[in-house]
Design an enzyme around this catalytic site. Structure first.
Site, PDB file in Angstrom:
ATOM      1  CG  ASP A  96      -2.063   0.950   1.112  1.00 12.60           C
ATOM      2  OD1 ASP A  96      -2.315   1.447  -0.002  1.00 12.60           O
ATOM      3  OD2 ASP A  96      -2.716   1.218   2.144  1.00 12.60           O
TER       4      ASP A  96
ATOM      5  CG  HIS B  41      -0.595   2.257  -9.226  1.00 16.35           C
ATOM      6  ND1 HIS B  41      -0.768   1.878  -7.917  1.00 16.35           N
ATOM      7  CD2 HIS B  41      -1.695   2.987  -9.542  1.00 16.35           C
ATOM      8  CE1 HIS B  41      -1.917   2.357  -7.462  1.00 16.35           C
ATOM      9  NE2 HIS B  41      -2.501   3.040  -8.430  1.00 16.35           N
TER      10      HIS B  41
ATOM     11  CG  LEU C  19       9.025 -17.651  -3.516  1.00  8.93           C
ATOM     12  CD1 LEU C  19       8.776 -17.655  -2.008  1.00  8.93           C
ATOM     13  CD2 LEU C  19       9.689 -16.321  -3.917  1.00  8.93           C
TER      14      LEU C  19
ATOM     15  NE  ARG D 109      -2.842  -1.289   4.520  1.00 11.04           N
ATOM     16  CZ  ARG D 109      -4.109  -1.354   4.134  1.00 11.04           C
ATOM     17  NH1 ARG D 109      -4.920  -2.238   4.674  1.00 11.04           N
ATOM     18  NH2 ARG D 109      -4.589  -0.537   3.212  1.00 11.04           N
TER      19      ARG D 109
HETATM   20  C1  IPE Z   1      -5.477  -2.710  -0.128  1.00 11.71           C
HETATM   21  O1  IPE Z   1      -5.133  -1.375  -0.279  1.00 11.71           O
HETATM   22  C2  IPE Z   1      -5.490  -3.396  -1.460  1.00 11.71           C
HETATM   23  C3  IPE Z   1      -4.200  -3.587  -2.126  1.00 11.71           C
HETATM   24  C4  IPE Z   1      -3.035  -3.214  -1.654  1.00 11.71           C
HETATM   25  C5  IPE Z   1      -4.270  -4.239  -3.400  1.00 11.71           C
HETATM   26  P1  IPE Z   1      -6.223  -0.223  -0.436  1.00 11.71           P
HETATM   27  O2  IPE Z   1      -5.481   1.048  -0.574  1.00 11.71           O
HETATM   28  O3  IPE Z   1      -7.160  -0.553  -1.532  1.00 11.71           O
HETATM   29  O4  IPE Z   1      -7.011  -0.298   0.954  1.00 11.71           O
HETATM   30  P2  IPE Z   1      -7.866   0.798   1.704  1.00 11.71           P
HETATM   31  O5  IPE Z   1      -8.905   1.287   0.737  1.00 11.71           O
HETATM   32  O6  IPE Z   1      -6.938   1.892   2.092  1.00 11.71           O
HETATM   33  O7  IPE Z   1      -8.420   0.102   2.897  1.00 11.71           O
HETATM   34  C1  IPE Z   2      -1.638   0.297  -3.325  1.00 13.52           C
HETATM   35  O1  IPE Z   2      -1.417   1.665  -3.373  1.00 13.52           O
HETATM   36  C2  IPE Z   2      -1.865  -0.283  -4.685  1.00 13.52           C
HETATM   37  C3  IPE Z   2      -3.221  -0.805  -4.907  1.00 13.52           C
HETATM   38  C4  IPE Z   2      -4.202  -0.753  -4.066  1.00 13.52           C
HETATM   39  C5  IPE Z   2      -3.450  -1.421  -6.190  1.00 13.52           C
HETATM   40  P1  IPE Z   2      -2.604   2.703  -3.317  1.00 13.52           P
HETATM   41  O2  IPE Z   2      -3.001   3.045  -4.717  1.00 13.52           O
HETATM   42  O3  IPE Z   2      -3.717   2.211  -2.470  1.00 13.52           O
HETATM   43  O4  IPE Z   2      -1.891   3.942  -2.647  1.00 13.52           O
HETATM   44  P2  IPE Z   2      -2.511   4.974  -1.620  1.00 13.52           P
HETATM   45  O5  IPE Z   2      -3.105   4.181  -0.503  1.00 13.52           O
HETATM   46  O6  IPE Z   2      -3.526   5.746  -2.372  1.00 13.52           O
HETATM   47  O7  IPE Z   2      -1.349   5.796  -1.201  1.00 13.52           O
HETATM   48 MG    MG Z   3      -4.118   2.421  -0.502  1.00 12.44          MG
END
Ligand code: IPE
Ligand code: IPE
Ligand code: MG
Length: 240
Positions: free
Chosen positions: A24, A41, A135, A188
């Site tokens: 995240d 990303h 793995l 996380r």
């Molecule tokens: C969780 O992250 C999903 C992934 C990392 C793929 P999100 O960014 O979507 O989660 P929330 O919305 O902050 O809970």
């Molecule tokens: C995690 O990063 C990637 C996915 C959920 C695919 P985010 O896109 O959720 O990044 P933030 O949480 O907005 O910083």
């Molecule tokens: Mg996120």
């Protein structure tokens, strides 16, 4: 701590078998660098290779990465499209190194809802690496813990009818992760302290590790810190 120091401290006999990561913070990383979310990303996708390599070298057996949740469909169409595109690029680019490093690619989640071309690329990579043994790189794609549990219940009812006595063992066999051990460690990144619908059933006794580091900044030493932290915990499983 440096990588060298961390490696010295890590007990090779007590490496977690299954590590799961909620990757995240890509969006916030991009914002900090004045870039569009998609650039975050892209940078995030680049971090995966090293973490896979380190996992393999440490002797971790399963690495599950949360790449797309069932709730991520709520994002703008353009971002979803970019995420799918990055997934295909990742699979195409990494196939060679997965083969070389003896890594088997698997996935969990309802990929039927992905566009056909994306689905085919995932299945193709899984097939090409099916015999690899060092793995398991398990990608959570259109994965949701609640979705997985409901799907398992429906499948059990369809196969056995209402009379079956379901045990936790039987139930686990109907989950996407049927062939995998439960995660020992869940990491996380990005400072959020929530599970966001990830592996709800499987993390009953998993050690949780939260770090403020954003996923695109998550490097080998951050990963090793998490492993070391895990090794300093006492796992009790309800016993004394
Ligand atoms: C969780 O992250 C999903 C992934 C990392 C793929 P999100 O960014 O979507 O989660 P929330 O919305 O902050 O809970
Ligand atoms: C995690 O990063 C990637 C996915 C959920 C695919 P985010 O896109 O959720 O990044 P933030 O949480 O907005 O910083
Ligand atoms: Mg996120």
């Amino acid at each position: 701590m440096s990588i060298k120091e961390l490696l010295k401290k890590i007990d090779i006999e007590r490496i977690p078998k299954h590590v799961a990561i909620i990757m995240d913070g890509n969006g916030r990383w991009a914002k900090r660098h004045n870039l569009p979310r998609i650039a975050g990303h892209r940078e995030g996708a680049k971090r995966v290779r090293k973490i896979v390599e380190v996992s393999k070298n440490l002797g971790i057996k399963v690495l599950t990465l949360y790449a797309f949740s069932t709730e991520n469909w709520l994002r703008p169409k353009k971002e979803i499209k970019a995420l799918m595109h990055l997934l295909v690029i990742f699979l195409r680019k990494e196939l060679k190194s997965l083969k070389r490093d003896n890594v088997k690619l698997t996935y969990c989640g309802n990929i039927k809802e992905f566009p056909k071309a994306i689905r085919e690329e995932i299945i193709k990579t899984a097939k090409a690496t099916i015999d690899n043994t060092a793995l398991i790189l398990n990608l959570a794609l259109n994965y949701g813990g609640r979705d997985e549990i409901i799907r398992a219940i429906n499948n059990i009812l369809n196969e056995h009818g209402k009379k079956t006595d379901i045990t936790p063992e039987i139930f686990s066999r109907y989950l996407y992760t049927a062939d995998l051990p439960d995660p020992d460690l869940l990491i996380r990144t990005s400072g959020e302290k929530r599970i966001s619908n990830f592996l709800l059933w499987q993390i009953a006794y998993t050690e949780l590790y939260f770090t403020p580091v954003l996923w695109p900044d998550f490097k080998e030493n951050d990963f090793l810190e998490a492993i070391l932290d895990y090794q300093n915990r006492e796992r009790r499983f309800g016993s004394v």
